[in-house]
Design a protein around this motif. Structure first.
Motif, mmCIF file in Angstrom:
data_model
loop_
_atom_site.group_PDB
_atom_site.id
_atom_site.type_symbol
_atom_site.label_atom_id
_atom_site.label_comp_id
_atom_site.label_asym_id
_atom_site.label_seq_id
_atom_site.Cartn_x
_atom_site.Cartn_y
_atom_site.Cartn_z
ATOM 1 N N GLU A 4 0.893 -1.226 0.036
ATOM 2 C CA GLU A 4 -0.106 -0.035 -0.114
ATOM 3 C C GLU A 4 0.800 1.283 0.084
ATOM 4 O OE1 GLU A 4 -2.475 -0.505 3.430
ATOM 5 O OE2 GLU A 4 -3.377 -2.238 2.454
ATOM 6 N N MET A 5 1.913 1.495 0.928
ATOM 7 C CA MET A 5 2.851 2.563 0.687
ATOM 8 C C MET A 5 3.456 2.664 -0.702
ATOM 9 S SD MET A 5 4.878 2.889 4.284
ATOM 10 C CE MET A 5 5.133 1.133 4.764
ATOM 11 N N ALA A 6 3.794 1.470 -1.114
ATOM 12 C CA ALA A 6 4.505 1.544 -2.308
ATOM 13 C C ALA A 6 3.407 2.052 -3.465
ATOM 14 C CB ALA A 6 5.037 -0.015 -2.825
ATOM 15 N N GLU A 7 2.350 1.608 -3.448
ATOM 16 C CA GLU A 7 1.373 2.085 -4.321
ATOM 17 C C GLU A 7 1.070 3.741 -4.320
ATOM 18 O OE1 GLU A 7 -3.016 0.958 -6.336
ATOM 19 O OE2 GLU A 7 -2.281 0.042 -4.420
ATOM 20 N N ARG A 8 1.125 4.163 -3.137
ATOM 21 C CA ARG A 8 1.177 5.567 -2.828
ATOM 22 C C ARG A 8 2.215 6.302 -3.492
ATOM 23 N NH1 ARG A 8 -1.101 4.036 2.168
ATOM 24 N NH2 ARG A 8 0.778 4.351 3.156
ATOM 25 N N ASN A 9 3.445 5.766 -3.316
ATOM 26 C CA ASN A 9 4.684 6.411 -3.672
ATOM 27 C C ASN A 9 4.827 6.327 -5.339
ATOM 28 O OD1 ASN A 9 5.558 7.105 -1.331
ATOM 29 N ND2 ASN A 9 6.351 5.045 -0.989
ATOM 30 N N PHE A 10 4.297 5.133 -5.941
ATOM 31 C CA PHE A 10 4.004 5.346 -7.138
ATOM 32 C C PHE A 10 3.145 6.119 -7.948
ATOM 33 C CE2 PHE A 10 5.070 0.346 -6.783
ATOM 34 C CZ PHE A 10 6.354 0.557 -6.548
ATOM 35 N N GLN A 11 2.292 6.221 -7.427
ATOM 36 C CA GLN A 11 1.288 7.429 -7.794
ATOM 37 C C GLN A 11 1.929 8.769 -7.857
ATOM 38 O OE1 GLN A 11 -1.781 6.856 -9.289
ATOM 39 N NE2 GLN A 11 -1.633 4.545 -9.223
ATOM 40 N N ARG A 12 2.368 8.974 -6.650
ATOM 41 C CA ARG A 12 3.030 10.339 -6.217
ATOM 42 C C ARG A 12 4.339 10.447 -7.400
ATOM 43 N NH1 ARG A 12 5.395 10.970 -0.699
ATOM 44 N NH2 ARG A 12 5.952 13.079 -1.598
ATOM 45 N N SER A 13 4.987 9.512 -7.874
ATOM 46 C CA SER A 13 6.114 9.648 -8.847
ATOM 47 C C SER A 13 5.765 9.852 -10.142
ATOM 48 C CB SER A 13 6.706 8.307 -8.709
ATOM 49 O OG SER A 13 6.465 7.232 -9.570
ATOM 50 N N GLY A 14 4.427 9.589 -10.351
ATOM 51 C CA GLY A 14 4.264 9.591 -11.857
ATOM 52 C C GLY A 14 4.347 8.524 -12.849
ATOM 53 N N LEU A 15 5.225 7.527 -12.068
ATOM 54 C CA LEU A 15 5.662 6.479 -12.896
ATOM 55 C C LEU A 15 4.893 5.070 -12.757
ATOM 56 C CD1 LEU A 15 9.594 6.719 -11.860
ATOM 57 C CD2 LEU A 15 8.474 7.370 -13.897
ATOM 58 N N SER A 16 3.902 5.382 -12.042
ATOM 59 C CA SER A 16 2.915 3.965 -11.764
ATOM 60 C C SER A 16 2.743 3.364 -13.175
ATOM 61 C CB SER A 16 1.610 4.315 -10.937
ATOM 62 O OG SER A 16 0.828 5.451 -11.680
ATOM 63 N N PRO A 17 2.405 3.898 -14.237
ATOM 64 C CA PRO A 17 2.138 3.058 -15.635
ATOM 65 C C PRO A 17 3.288 2.255 -15.966
ATOM 66 C CG PRO A 17 1.571 5.433 -15.947
ATOM 67 C CD PRO A 17 2.306 5.421 -14.603
ATOM 68 N N ARG A 18 4.274 2.268 -15.552
ATOM 69 C CA ARG A 18 5.582 1.591 -15.823
ATOM 70 C C ARG A 18 5.704 0.429 -14.727
ATOM 71 N NH1 ARG A 18 10.229 5.981 -16.727
ATOM 72 N NH2 ARG A 18 9.134 7.098 -18.007
ATOM 73 N N ILE A 19 4.980 0.416 -13.665
ATOM 74 C CA ILE A 19 5.099 -0.468 -12.689
ATOM 75 C C ILE A 19 3.909 -1.503 -12.404
ATOM 76 C CG2 ILE A 19 5.562 -0.714 -10.122
ATOM 77 C CD1 ILE A 19 6.619 2.098 -10.517
#
Length: 195
Positions: free
Chosen positions: A88-103
């Motif tokens: 859950e923490m990771a998902e929030r950080n991925f969203q904040r980074s703008g890189l979630s489409p690659r992950i």
């Protein structure tokens, strides 16, 4: 690296250090890679032009962000983590980074997930998980790593005693070249030589 991502990584570095110092419960610690390890992984990914990355051990996503930035817009990172609070923490950080489409986040036990992967599915693997399992995972890791590509294992110096069985297996396997780098907590870089 974009300024916003660099700032987020710095924030996560500070969080990881202070959070881990405040708890004795290993399962609650972030146990993030060091900054110089992140830069080293990014260098390897860019130099080898890796596009399909696998990470075993997401934690709060700090290392995943280094991988996702390095792989570029045409690449992807699959990251495996069992602990729900860390995912859950990771998902929030991925969203904040703008890189979630690659992950692509996977909730599974790593050994079980590895057994389902296609042969040669990944051109870069980063292993930062339960070191006691690495020797058991070695046959699957060998199968799913593409020829001519790299597997990098964290904590190869700091927890060398926990990796002795794995290191022996790697050394005894034909077609693999490995080198221990003293960066961060020690990175074992393993090349699966091409046919």
């Amino acid at each position: 690296m974009e300024h916003g991502l660099a700032e987020l990584l710095h924030e996560l570095e500070e969080f990881g250090t202070s959070h881990d110092a405040a708890t004795d419960d290993r399962s609650r610690k972030m146990l993030n890679i060091t900054h110089d390890t992140g830069a080293f992984l990014a260098l390897l990914i860019k130099a080898t032009k890796a596009r399909n990355l696998l990470e075993i051990g997401t934690s709060n996503g700090y290392s995943t962000l280094w991988l996702a930035d390095a792989v570029g817009k045409s690449g992807s990172v699959t990251t495996v983590e069992q602990a729900p609070h860390k995912r859950e923490m990771a998902e929030r950080n991925f969203q904040r980074s703008g890189l979630s489409p690659r992950i692509h986040q996977i909730e599974d036990e790593a050994g079980s997930f590895l057994s389902t992967c296609d042969t040669g599915a990944y051109d870069f693997i980063f292993l930062d998980s339960d070191r006691g399992q690495y020797a058991d995972w070695w046959p699957s890791l060998q199968r799913i790593l593409a020829d001519g590509h790299l597997l990098v294992v964290d904590n190869a110096v700091s927890h060398a005693h926990q990796m002795e069985d794995f290191n022996r297996l790697v050394a005894a396997s034909d077609g693999y070249l490995s080198s221990l780098s003293p960066i961060g907590k020690g990175e074992l870089v393993i090349l699966k030589e091409g046919a």
